[in-house]
Design a protein around this motif. Sequence first.
Motif, short mmCIF file in Angstrom:
data_model
loop_
_atom_site.label_atom_id
_atom_site.label_comp_id
_atom_site.label_asym_id
_atom_site.label_seq_id
_atom_site.Cartn_x
_atom_site.Cartn_y
_atom_site.Cartn_z
N LYS A 140 -2.91 3.68 -1.95
CA LYS A 140 -3.23 2.90 -3.14
C LYS A 140 -2.65 1.49 -3.04
O LYS A 140 -1.57 1.29 -2.51
CB LYS A 140 -2.68 3.60 -4.39
CG LYS A 140 -3.32 4.96 -4.67
CD LYS A 140 -2.76 5.59 -5.94
CE LYS A 140 -3.41 6.93 -6.21
NZ LYS A 140 -2.88 7.57 -7.45
N ARG A 141 -3.39 0.56 -3.61
CA ARG A 141 -3.01 -0.85 -3.59
C ARG A 141 -2.16 -1.15 -4.83
O ARG A 141 -2.63 -0.98 -5.95
CB ARG A 141 -4.27 -1.70 -3.57
CG ARG A 141 -4.09 -3.21 -3.44
CD ARG A 141 -5.44 -3.88 -3.49
NE ARG A 141 -6.28 -3.49 -2.38
CZ ARG A 141 -6.56 -4.24 -1.33
NH1 ARG A 141 -6.06 -5.47 -1.24
NH2 ARG A 141 -7.35 -3.80 -0.38
N PHE A 177 0.85 -1.18 0.00
CA PHE A 177 0.00 0.00 0.00
C PHE A 177 0.89 1.24 0.00
O PHE A 177 1.70 1.43 0.91
CB PHE A 177 -0.93 -0.01 1.21
CG PHE A 177 -1.86 -1.19 1.22
CD1 PHE A 177 -3.06 -1.15 0.53
CD2 PHE A 177 -1.53 -2.36 1.89
CE1 PHE A 177 -3.92 -2.25 0.50
CE2 PHE A 177 -2.37 -3.46 1.88
CZ PHE A 177 -3.57 -3.40 1.18
#
Length: 335
Positions: free
Chosen positions: A140-141, A136
């Motif tokens: 955001k992944r 992460f």
Amino acid sequence: MSVTRRTVLALGMLALVSTPLFAETPKSIGKIERLDPAINKLIPADSVIEVLADGFDWSEGPVWVPQGEYALFSDIPPNRIMKWKEGEGISIFMEPSGYTGKAPFTGKEPGTNGLALNAKGELTACCHGDRNLVKFVDGKRVVLADKYDGKRFNSPNDLVIHSSGDIYFTDPPYGLPKNFDDPGREQDWCGVYRLKKDGTVDLVTSKQTRPNGVGLSPDEKTLYVAQSDPQAATITRYPLNADGSVGEGTVFYDGTSQVGKVKGLPDGMAVDATGNIWATGPGGVLVFTPEGKQIGLLNTGEATANCTFGADGYLYITADMYFCRVKTNVSGIKK
């Protein structure tokens, strides 16, 4: 018949326990068994298995976050990562966690499992439902790996990050809706893999039947892999070469004879700065010297999944519905 990982580990528990998330918790559970005087150097005489929170479906994969002085851990069935901080208690850190698909997940273990921090302090996670390894970054992944040899992973389970940036992780099928018999399963084995810092994935071994927890020795010359197979409940140690490749493994611990007598199977682990291995298994958290002698047992009385050292002098433990800690005189490996 499909057998879930949690059912296998509990050995006789037939259903997922669901209790209120913010239920009042007991002060402590189980007992600390001192099997050798050497354990007294590692655990103070007045230590107990202190319960910090309970009411979870299946707690797993704890990690200590030094930047904020708090712990994170997975609660796999409800697809959450939980946060615990001294003085604040428990809260939901991330939801969803390990499964982000739009369609309802038909299995029982969609969430993240193993969690770790990389050298930049970024949270890195094994995602059951999404079948990948992610980190992460700024909320955001970022997918790090989701395939080997063009085929999707089963359901990445646990990981350990080498100082080089390489990630060693396990891939049993516990997160697949139908487990070993899932029609969506693409790999022919349950592998142990190495995600190299250049993004390529190497197969470390396909010989483990149910690879689970992983750990590294302080000198990074040994890789430990737990196997949660009731027929071969073992921890294997593999020599790690200077280039990160892995040699032939030898059994470090075999707990098969204890299966069914007490709750639990080999699962997660933590290695302290002096090389002792704190490994979950039959009975709770088993404490071994680097040579393989068991000197203690944190007998939780529960099927115990994983553990990690905090920077605050405690070992944090995920044990079925509980999140616990034990005061220690040792710390984790500093990276």
